[in-house]
Design an enzyme around this catalytic site. Structure first.
Site, PDB file in Angstrom:
ATOM      1  N   ASN A 187     -37.630  89.985 -13.146  1.00 25.77           N
ATOM      2  CA  ASN A 187     -37.267  90.593 -14.425  1.00 25.77           C
ATOM      3  C   ASN A 187     -36.787  92.013 -14.135  1.00 25.77           C
ATOM      4  OD1 ASN A 187     -37.028  90.389 -17.334  1.00 25.77           O
ATOM      5  ND2 ASN A 187     -38.696  91.883 -17.442  1.00 25.77           N
ATOM      6  N   LYS A 188     -36.436  92.738 -15.182  1.00 23.24           N
ATOM      7  CA  LYS A 188     -35.871  94.068 -15.040  1.00 23.24           C
ATOM      8  C   LYS A 188     -36.706  94.955 -14.114  1.00 23.24           C
ATOM      9  CE  LYS A 188     -32.808  95.166 -16.280  1.00 23.24           C
ATOM     10  NZ  LYS A 188     -31.602  95.111 -15.411  1.00 23.24           N
ATOM     11  N   ARG A 235     -22.919  87.783 -12.235  1.00 21.26           N
ATOM     12  CA  ARG A 235     -24.223  88.416 -11.967  1.00 21.26           C
ATOM     13  C   ARG A 235     -25.146  87.359 -11.334  1.00 21.26           C
ATOM     14  NH1 ARG A 235     -26.823  91.672 -16.723  1.00 21.26           N
ATOM     15  NH2 ARG A 235     -27.908  92.688 -14.958  1.00 21.26           N
ATOM     16  N   ASP A 249     -35.769  86.751 -15.794  1.00 20.05           N
ATOM     17  CA  ASP A 249     -34.395  86.349 -15.474  1.00 20.05           C
ATOM     18  C   ASP A 249     -34.386  85.096 -14.603  1.00 20.05           C
ATOM     19  OD1 ASP A 249     -32.256  88.486 -16.430  1.00 20.05           O
ATOM     20  OD2 ASP A 249     -34.202  89.415 -16.082  1.00 20.05           O
TER      21      ASP A 249
HETATM   22  O1  MRU Z   1     -29.757  93.710 -16.774  1.00 19.70           O
HETATM   23  P1  MRU Z   1     -30.116  92.998 -18.051  1.00 19.70           P
HETATM   24  O2  MRU Z   1     -30.104  93.865 -19.249  1.00 19.70           O
HETATM   25  O3  MRU Z   1     -29.338  91.725 -18.232  1.00 19.70           O
HETATM   26  O4  MRU Z   1     -31.655  92.558 -17.789  1.00 19.70           O
HETATM   27  C1  MRU Z   1     -32.298  91.872 -18.786  1.00 19.70           C
HETATM   28  C2  MRU Z   1     -33.720  91.647 -18.465  1.00 19.70           C
HETATM   29  O5  MRU Z   1     -34.244  91.901 -17.413  1.00 19.70           O
HETATM   30  C3  MRU Z   1     -34.495  90.948 -19.516  1.00 19.70           C
HETATM   31  O6  MRU Z   1     -35.812  91.318 -19.516  1.00 19.70           O
HETATM   32  C4  MRU Z   1     -34.376  89.489 -19.180  1.00 19.70           C
HETATM   33  O7  MRU Z   1     -33.046  89.113 -19.153  1.00 19.70           O
HETATM   34  C5  MRU Z   1     -35.073  88.629 -19.985  1.00 19.70           C
HETATM   35  S1  MRU Z   1     -34.320  88.558 -21.447  1.00 19.70           S
HETATM   36  C6  MRU Z   1     -35.410  87.708 -22.140  1.00 19.70           C
END
Ligand code: MRU
Length: 348
Positions: A241-242, A91, A231
């Protein structure tokens, strides 16, 4: 964190086996997966059996250590170099993954044992940093605070404690009344499935909301602050971030609500000058077109929830420019976005 009275980390390694919580089955089933090869760890990352920046980072570190243990003596360097490329290709967005493979790879060039020790060190530091973020962030949470959070940045996204949820846990431990609005976080529902489950387990009052209900609640004065994870953070403070985080930040600015990012310094990438340098993962359209959950037979069912035959576009992350971020909470303290602030902060 505790599940049914027993302490769990999200991912750990014993001997040459990696153990992790199967997050795709949560919250309907709690099960631990055992992985014995670096390629099994790669599969767990791509399939999001383990997800969240910190948990991905720790798993990638353990995967790199496993590769050193698996490597045939006469062919070690080519084997681990190929393994590193495979792990890095799982990823692209979470910086923690690359932070871990680089450190464990370099340690492994000294000895296989050093690779394993470094992977454990990264996991332990991840848990410590998350706890520190909780202690530092707790100061920002007044008693009675109504907090919105997006995706899952709790202990399931790290080795323990989490980042965005860690201040919430510490505030709760200190007896503060906190209430959490949990964005469902389509398309994979990390909020509705994982964050809600964590908060329920911890006895913290919360409600799940549709992702696009946040601005409405802000307009009604029902949100006091927003905390999300990250991220990858560029050196100027732009933060990935997400998907959906950017919209929350823009609405928060409009309604004068504090918007905090919580993340360890291992998430900061000084090679990214701005958010434009951050690679945004695009995932399969299926994640949008179908939803999955247990049917009456208790089995998991995947159902089409969109117009049959229509296409879907599924970027997994977005970038929030630093100007929308009130502060970045790390294990070293809180900083305002900006290159100088971040460079000085990393020197601490
Ligand atoms: O696709 P994911 O579930 O790995 O995405 C996670 C996120 O975006 C979280 O907000 C991020 O990893 C921060 S975790 C503290």
């Amino acid at each position: 964190m505790k599940v049914d009275g027993r302490n769990y980390r999200t991912v750990w390694m014993e001997g040459s086996t990696v153990f992790l919580i199967e997050q795709n089955l949560l919250p309907f089933k709690f099960s631990i997966l055992e992985l014995n090869t670096y390629q099994e760890c790669c599969q767990a990352i791509t399939s999001m059996t383990v997800r969240g920046a910190g948990a991905i980072g720790a798993t990638a570190g353990f995967a790199m250590a496993l590769a050193f243990l698996e490597a045939p003596s006469g062919n070690l360097l080519p084997f681990v170099t190929k393994a590193r490329a495979e792990i890095d290709a799982t990823r692209p967005t979470a910086r923690n993954l690359f932070y871990s493979t680089e450190r464990v790879f370099n340690a492994g060039l000294i000895s296989r044992e050093a690779a394993v020790e470094e992977a454990h060190r990264i996991a332990d530091k991840d848990a410590l940093d998350s706890r520190m973020i909780g202690e530092i962030g707790n100061v920002l949470i007044p008693d009675g605070a109504r907090i919105e959070t997006h995706c899952n940045a709790g202990w399931l996204a790290f080795v323990d404690y989490g980042t965005a949820l860690s201040p919430v846990y510490v505030a709760h431990e200190h007896g503060k009344n906190v209430f959490v609005y949990v964005d469902e976080t389509r398309p994979r529902s990390q909020g509705a499935r994982l964050t809600a489950w964590e908060l329920k387990n911890a006895g913290i009052p919360h409600v799940i909301i549709a992702d696009n209900a946040g601005a409405h609640l802000m307009s009604q004065g029902k949100i006091d602050l927003i905390i999300t994870g990250a991220d990858r953070i560029a050196v100027n403070g732009d933060t990935a971030n997400k998907i959906g985080t950017l919209e929350k930040a823009i609405a928060a600015k409009e309604y004068n609500i504090s918007f905090y990012i919580a993340a360890p310094t291992s998430t900061i990438d000084i090679n990214c000058k701005t958010g434009n340098d951050i690679i945004i993962e695009e995932r399969s359209a299926e994640e949008i077109l179908y939803q999955e959950g247990p049917g009456e037979d208790g089995k998991s069912h995947k159902i089409l929830v969109c117009s049959p035959g229509s296409a879907a576009f599924n970027p997994a992350f977005d970038v929030t420019p630093g100007r929308f971020i009130t502060g970045i909470i790390t294990e070293k303290g809180m900083i305002k976005p900006g290159k100088e602030n971040i460079i000085n902060h990393l020197k601490l």
